[in-house]
Design a protein around this motif. Sequence first.
Motif, PDB file in Angstrom:
ATOM      1  N   ALA A 170      35.475  -3.616  16.206  1.00  0.00           N
ATOM      2  CA  ALA A 170      35.912  -4.012  14.868  1.00  0.00           C
ATOM      3  C   ALA A 170      34.950  -5.045  14.282  1.00  0.00           C
ATOM      4  O   ALA A 170      34.438  -5.913  14.999  1.00  0.00           O
ATOM      5  CB  ALA A 170      37.324  -4.598  14.928  1.00  0.00           C
ATOM      6  N   VAL A 171      34.711  -4.957  12.985  1.00  0.00           N
ATOM      7  CA  VAL A 171      33.857  -5.924  12.295  1.00  0.00           C
ATOM      8  C   VAL A 171      34.510  -7.298  12.399  1.00  0.00           C
ATOM      9  O   VAL A 171      35.709  -7.452  12.180  1.00  0.00           O
ATOM     10  CB  VAL A 171      33.653  -5.508  10.826  1.00  0.00           C
ATOM     11  N   VAL A 172      33.691  -8.308  12.759  1.00  0.00           N
ATOM     12  CA  VAL A 172      34.225  -9.648  13.027  1.00  0.00           C
ATOM     13  C   VAL A 172      34.603 -10.415  11.771  1.00  0.00           C
ATOM     14  O   VAL A 172      35.425 -11.333  11.826  1.00  0.00           O
ATOM     15  CB  VAL A 172      33.235 -10.506  13.856  1.00  0.00           C
ATOM     16  N   SER A 173      34.021 -10.062  10.628  1.00  0.00           N
ATOM     17  CA  SER A 173      34.280 -10.811   9.403  1.00  0.00           C
ATOM     18  C   SER A 173      33.844  -9.974   8.210  1.00  0.00           C
ATOM     19  O   SER A 173      32.910  -9.170   8.313  1.00  0.00           O
ATOM     20  CB  SER A 173      33.486 -12.129   9.422  1.00  0.00           C
ATOM     21  N   ALA A 174      34.469 -10.212   7.071  1.00  0.00           N
ATOM     22  CA  ALA A 174      34.030  -9.578   5.824  1.00  0.00           C
ATOM     23  C   ALA A 174      32.843 -10.326   5.216  1.00  0.00           C
ATOM     24  O   ALA A 174      32.204  -9.840   4.295  1.00  0.00           O
ATOM     25  CB  ALA A 174      35.188  -9.537   4.827  1.00  0.00           C
ATOM     26  N   ASP A 175      32.518 -11.497   5.773  1.00  0.00           N
ATOM     27  CA  ASP A 175      31.432 -12.340   5.278  1.00  0.00           C
ATOM     28  C   ASP A 175      30.082 -11.784   5.726  1.00  0.00           C
ATOM     29  O   ASP A 175      29.852 -11.548   6.923  1.00  0.00           O
ATOM     30  CB  ASP A 175      31.623 -13.767   5.787  1.00  0.00           C
ATOM     31  N   PHE A 176      29.166 -11.585   4.789  1.00  0.00           N
ATOM     32  CA  PHE A 176      27.854 -11.026   5.090  1.00  0.00           C
ATOM     33  C   PHE A 176      27.108 -11.854   6.129  1.00  0.00           C
ATOM     34  O   PHE A 176      26.581 -11.313   7.105  1.00  0.00           O
ATOM     35  CB  PHE A 176      27.021 -10.911   3.796  1.00  0.00           C
ATOM     36  N   THR A 177      27.056 -13.168   5.958  1.00  0.00           N
ATOM     37  CA  THR A 177      26.319 -14.046   6.877  1.00  0.00           C
ATOM     38  C   THR A 177      26.868 -13.950   8.295  1.00  0.00           C
ATOM     39  O   THR A 177      26.103 -13.899   9.267  1.00  0.00           O
ATOM     40  CB  THR A 177      26.341 -15.498   6.374  1.00  0.00           C
ATOM     41  N   GLU A 178      28.180 -13.904   8.436  1.00  0.00           N
ATOM     42  CA  GLU A 178      28.779 -13.765   9.771  1.00  0.00           C
ATOM     43  C   GLU A 178      28.429 -12.419  10.390  1.00  0.00           C
ATOM     44  O   GLU A 178      28.191 -12.324  11.597  1.00  0.00           O
ATOM     45  CB  GLU A 178      30.294 -13.958   9.707  1.00  0.00           C
ATOM     46  N   GLN A 179      28.402 -11.373   9.582  1.00  0.00           N
ATOM     47  CA  GLN A 179      28.018 -10.062  10.109  1.00  0.00           C
ATOM     48  C   GLN A 179      26.568 -10.071  10.575  1.00  0.00           C
ATOM     49  O   GLN A 179      26.234  -9.491  11.615  1.00  0.00           O
ATOM     50  CB  GLN A 179      28.236  -8.965   9.060  1.00  0.00           C
ATOM     51  N   VAL A 180      25.694 -10.743   9.837  1.00  0.00           N
ATOM     52  CA  VAL A 180      24.286 -10.833  10.232  1.00  0.00           C
ATOM     53  C   VAL A 180      24.178 -11.534  11.587  1.00  0.00           C
ATOM     54  O   VAL A 180      23.511 -11.041  12.505  1.00  0.00           O
ATOM     55  CB  VAL A 180      23.462 -11.561   9.151  1.00  0.00           C
ATOM     56  N   ARG A 181      24.820 -12.683  11.720  1.00  0.00           N
ATOM     57  CA  ARG A 181      24.766 -13.434  12.993  1.00  0.00           C
ATOM     58  C   ARG A 181      25.284 -12.603  14.156  1.00  0.00           C
ATOM     59  O   ARG A 181      24.678 -12.560  15.232  1.00  0.00           O
ATOM     60  CB  ARG A 181      25.581 -14.726  12.881  1.00  0.00           C
ATOM     61  N   GLN A 182      26.418 -11.945  13.965  1.00  0.00           N
ATOM     62  CA  GLN A 182      27.009 -11.142  15.038  1.00  0.00           C
ATOM     63  C   GLN A 182      26.123  -9.952  15.384  1.00  0.00           C
ATOM     64  O   GLN A 182      25.977  -9.591  16.547  1.00  0.00           O
ATOM     65  CB  GLN A 182      28.409 -10.665  14.650  1.00  0.00           C
ATOM     66  N   THR A 183      25.490  -9.363  14.383  1.00  0.00           N
ATOM     67  CA  THR A 183      24.606  -8.221  14.623  1.00  0.00           C
ATOM     68  C   THR A 183      23.458  -8.614  15.552  1.00  0.00           C
ATOM     69  O   THR A 183      23.175  -7.912  16.532  1.00  0.00           O
ATOM     70  CB  THR A 183      24.054  -7.685  13.288  1.00  0.00           C
ATOM     71  N   PHE A 184      22.811  -9.748  15.271  1.00  0.00           N
ATOM     72  CA  PHE A 184      21.701 -10.167  16.126  1.00  0.00           C
ATOM     73  C   PHE A 184      22.193 -10.586  17.512  1.00  0.00           C
ATOM     74  O   PHE A 184      21.505 -10.346  18.509  1.00  0.00           O
ATOM     75  CB  PHE A 184      20.866 -11.254  15.448  1.00  0.00           C
ATOM     76  N   HIS A 185      23.383 -11.149  17.589  1.00  0.00           N
ATOM     77  CA  HIS A 185      23.974 -11.434  18.904  1.00  0.00           C
ATOM     78  C   HIS A 185      24.133 -10.118  19.681  1.00  0.00           C
ATOM     79  O   HIS A 185      23.799 -10.043  20.869  1.00  0.00           O
ATOM     80  CB  HIS A 185      25.335 -12.129  18.737  1.00  0.00           C
ATOM     81  N   ASN A 186      24.639  -9.081  19.007  1.00  0.00           N
ATOM     82  CA  ASN A 186      24.848  -7.787  19.670  1.00  0.00           C
ATOM     83  C   ASN A 186      23.538  -7.162  20.139  1.00  0.00           C
ATOM     84  O   ASN A 186      23.493  -6.532  21.205  1.00  0.00           O
ATOM     85  CB  ASN A 186      25.589  -6.836  18.734  1.00  0.00           C
ATOM     86  N   ILE A 187      22.471  -7.341  19.375  1.00  0.00           N
ATOM     87  CA  ILE A 187      21.165  -6.852  19.825  1.00  0.00           C
ATOM     88  C   ILE A 187      20.778  -7.556  21.116  1.00  0.00           C
ATOM     89  O   ILE A 187      20.290  -6.929  22.054  1.00  0.00           O
ATOM     90  CB  ILE A 187      20.103  -7.036  18.725  1.00  0.00           C
ATOM     91  N   GLY A 188      21.014  -8.868  21.187  1.00  0.00           N
ATOM     92  CA  GLY A 188      20.738  -9.617  22.420  1.00  0.00           C
ATOM     93  C   GLY A 188      21.527  -9.092  23.601  1.00  0.00           C
ATOM     94  O   GLY A 188      21.001  -8.967  24.713  1.00  0.00           O
ATOM     95  N   VAL A 189      22.799  -8.762  23.382  1.00  0.00           N
ATOM     96  CA  VAL A 189      23.639  -8.210  24.456  1.00  0.00           C
ATOM     97  C   VAL A 189      23.094  -6.858  24.916  1.00  0.00           C
ATOM     98  O   VAL A 189      22.997  -6.587  26.124  1.00  0.00           O
ATOM     99  CB  VAL A 189      25.111  -8.083  23.991  1.00  0.00           C
ATOM    100  N   ALA A 190      22.716  -6.008  23.965  1.00  0.00           N
ATOM    101  CA  ALA A 190      22.170  -4.689  24.319  1.00  0.00           C
ATOM    102  C   ALA A 190      20.882  -4.829  25.123  1.00  0.00           C
ATOM    103  O   ALA A 190      20.684  -4.131  26.130  1.00  0.00           O
ATOM    104  CB  ALA A 190      21.925  -3.875  23.050  1.00  0.00           C
ATOM    105  N   LEU A 191      20.003  -5.744  24.719  1.00  0.00           N
ATOM    106  CA  LEU A 191      18.750  -5.954  25.439  1.00  0.00           C
ATOM    107  C   LEU A 191      18.983  -6.512  26.836  1.00  0.00           C
ATOM    108  O   LEU A 191      18.293  -6.135  27.790  1.00  0.00           O
ATOM    109  CB  LEU A 191      17.843  -6.886  24.646  1.00  0.00           C
ATOM    110  N   ALA A 192      19.949  -7.412  26.963  1.00  0.00           N
ATOM    111  CA  ALA A 192      20.244  -8.012  28.271  1.00  0.00           C
ATOM    112  C   ALA A 192      20.641  -6.952  29.297  1.00  0.00           C
ATOM    113  O   ALA A 192      20.380  -7.121  30.491  1.00  0.00           O
ATOM    114  CB  ALA A 192      21.338  -9.070  28.133  1.00  0.00           C
ATOM    115  N   ALA A 193      21.233  -5.858  28.850  1.00  0.00           N
ATOM    116  CA  ALA A 193      21.598  -4.769  29.763  1.00  0.00           C
ATOM    117  C   ALA A 193      20.367  -4.152  30.417  1.00  0.00           C
ATOM    118  O   ALA A 193      20.473  -3.465  31.437  1.00  0.00           O
ATOM    119  CB  ALA A 193      22.388  -3.699  29.011  1.00  0.00           C
ATOM    120  N   HIS A 194      19.188  -4.407  29.854  1.00  0.00           N
ATOM    121  CA  HIS A 194      17.920  -3.902  30.387  1.00  0.00           C
ATOM    122  C   HIS A 194      17.047  -5.023  30.939  1.00  0.00           C
ATOM    123  O   HIS A 194      15.858  -4.824  31.195  1.00  0.00           O
ATOM    124  CB  HIS A 194      17.150  -3.156  29.293  1.00  0.00           C
TER     125      HIS A 194
END
Length: 145
Positions: free
Chosen positions: A57-81
Amino acid sequence: MTWTHRPQEALRTAPALVNPAGLHDPTPFGYSHTAVVPAAAELVLVAGQYGSGPDGAVVSADFTEQVRQTFHNIGVALAAHGLDLSHVVQLRTYVVNHDVSKLGPIAAAVHEGWGTEPPTQTLIGVAALAAPDVLFEVEALAARA
């Protein structure tokens, strides 16, 4: 990891980001002009990530919060490798109803993750993404020397 303007010998083993003289300095805007990935590098492609929590689920309707969470998620995906943001050489960024006001939050998040040596990045304005509440999505290409 410092990538900018590596000597030719280093280019054989590690990715290099280069911002050529004669082109404007793109780093304040959150990207670099070029990246060189050695032929021997292992590439990791990260599918479009958006500002979702672990439940999808999207963490917030706020654009800035979505940007921050998106880059956090990229970090999580990379950490799996066994990788982190320093391994990213290219971003492809999608912004719903893009306007200039959205560049600030994106650049701030990129600077937080990459400092003064951001990866290459293309920003694409779109009418919509996969779900109506998703305002921002990023694909990443990472390289392991």
